[in-house]
Write a protein that holds these residues in place. Structure first.
Motif, mmCIF file in Angstrom:
data_model
loop_
_atom_site.group_PDB
_atom_site.id
_atom_site.type_symbol
_atom_site.label_atom_id
_atom_site.label_comp_id
_atom_site.label_asym_id
_atom_site.label_seq_id
_atom_site.Cartn_x
_atom_site.Cartn_y
_atom_site.Cartn_z
ATOM 1 N N GLU A 42 3.204 -3.537 0.667
ATOM 2 C CA GLU A 42 4.007 -2.568 0.186
ATOM 3 C C GLU A 42 3.504 -1.727 -1.424
ATOM 4 O O GLU A 42 3.276 -0.617 -1.475
ATOM 5 N N THR B 201 9.952 -6.901 4.672
ATOM 6 C CA THR B 201 10.703 -6.365 3.290
ATOM 7 C C THR B 201 12.089 -6.286 3.040
ATOM 8 O O THR B 201 12.677 -6.546 2.112
ATOM 9 N N HIS C 229 7.428 4.192 1.790
ATOM 10 C CA HIS C 229 8.051 3.143 2.661
ATOM 11 C C HIS C 229 9.338 3.619 3.048
ATOM 12 O O HIS C 229 10.442 3.241 2.137
#
Length: 361
Positions: free
Chosen positions: A175, A197, A255
């Motif tokens: 990320e 994540t 994201h």
């Protein structure tokens, strides 16, 4: 409607959920529960954040309770022994602080600082006792919380937790690179990365601590158990994306399911919100069916040996807490100051983040 029939705090009021974020099925069919240890949990986690220097004293005083990190865990791990819930809550609070450090390292272009932290966390995960006095409070706090989590079930659970969290650290690194480059992952790539994540399997692992029972692989990987676990976590991750979309657009994030839908599928913001809501709603519907299958699976275990009966009881308790995840995640997003971006002076900088404490000079 309020999250609880009576307030959990002397000053709490009913929470108004914005229409775009409101899910009547959660409010009606997923009643919220709260571990009775919650008041002490909130107090002790606040003290732990101070003791470990994970947040400056003024930030803890002004924001810690309002961020509702302990509420989230106290609504999930129902039935956990107090000591277990405290360890989970402190770890969860650490996770949020780590997430903020990661974000600030990206925003302020600190790849070397992030690289050091990434390496140190990997090392501390494998030998937490050696890192309790690490000069970086984030590493020392991580070591403390992990060492406590490792004290409950034994080496095979600990090794699995470590394996899962090593993967989370590496996902955060991916990320970091994506955000630094401005790369928006495709929807499928994003969903795969999001499971890491968001730490889907970490929160699911911790359900075993709550139930005081390490599940063998044939139980954890049984399709009925695995599907219920995955759906509860997917709901949480995607609902988080829905609620955090304004904050993440303001912070030039890449994201978020909504951002991937806009960038790669050509959806407008309004269409992306509608699509995330559809997926979130489908998660709820699918979970209700998966929950029944998981409970039937638990019943089959109850017909076996004494050990299998114990596993059946544990699976039933865990599946009940998977259900609790829906309501606690839902209300957390409307009670926590973490998502009140419209009230911030700077929509891209959370007021509870201290840049200097995160390494800026």
């Amino acid at each position: 409607m309020p999250a609880f029939p009576h307030s959990t705090s002397p000053t709490a009021t009913a929470v108004a959920v914005p229409p775009a974020l409101r899910l009547p099925v959660i409010e009606a069919a997923f009643p919220r529960r709260l571990h009775p240890y919650w008041p002490r949990l909130q107090e002790k986690t606040r003290s732990w954040l101070l003791k470990k220097r994970l947040m400056p004293a003024d930030k803890v005083e002004e924001y810690a309770d309002g961020l509702c990190y302990t509420d989230l865990m106290a609504g999930y791990y129902i039935g956990a022994p107090d000591e277990v819930l405290q360890a989970i809550a402190d770890y969860s609070a650490w996770f949020f602080v780590w997430d903020d450090r990661h974000d600030r390292d990206i925003v302020h272009r600190r790849p070397a600082a992030w690289g050091r932290l990434r390496s140190q966390l990997h090392t501390a995960l494998d030998s937490p006792a050696d890192h309790l006095h690490h000069p970086d409070p984030l590493v020392a706090g991580f070591a403390d919380s992990v060492l406590r989590l490792y004290s409950f079930l034994g080496p095979t659970w600990n090794a699995r937790f470590a394996r899962h969290f090593h993967a989370v650290i590496e996902a955060y690194d991916r990320e970091f690179r994506n955000r630094t480059l401005g790369h928006v992952p495709t929807v499928d790539a994003y969903l795969e990365l999001r499971r890491l994540t968001f730490a889907h399997w970490i929160w699911t692992d911790l359900l075993e601590l709550s139930a005081e029972c390490e599940l063998p692989e044939h139980v954890r990987k049984h399709p009925a158990y695995r599907r219920a676990a995955l759906l509860s976590q997917e709901f949480a991750a995607w609902y988080n994306d829905l609620c955090s979309l304004p904050k993440e657009i303001a912070g030039d994030e890449v994201h978020n399911l909504g951002i991937s839908l806009i960038h790669h599928e050509g959806l407008t913001l309004e269409e992306a919100v509608t699509e995330i809501r559809r997926r979130v709603g489908q998660c709820v519907t699918d979970f209700v069916a998966a929950e029944k299958e998981a409970l039937r699976f638990a019943d089959t275990l109850a017909d076996g040996t004494v050990r299998e009966k114990e596993l059946g009881i544990a699976v039933r308790a865990i599946v009940a807490n998977m259900r609790n995840w829906f309501s606690t995640v839902y209300w957390f997003h409307h009670e926590s100051g973490r998502y009140r971006v419209d009230s911030w002076d700077d929509r891209s900088t959370p007021p509870y983040v201290d840049n200097e404490a995160a390494g800026e000079k």
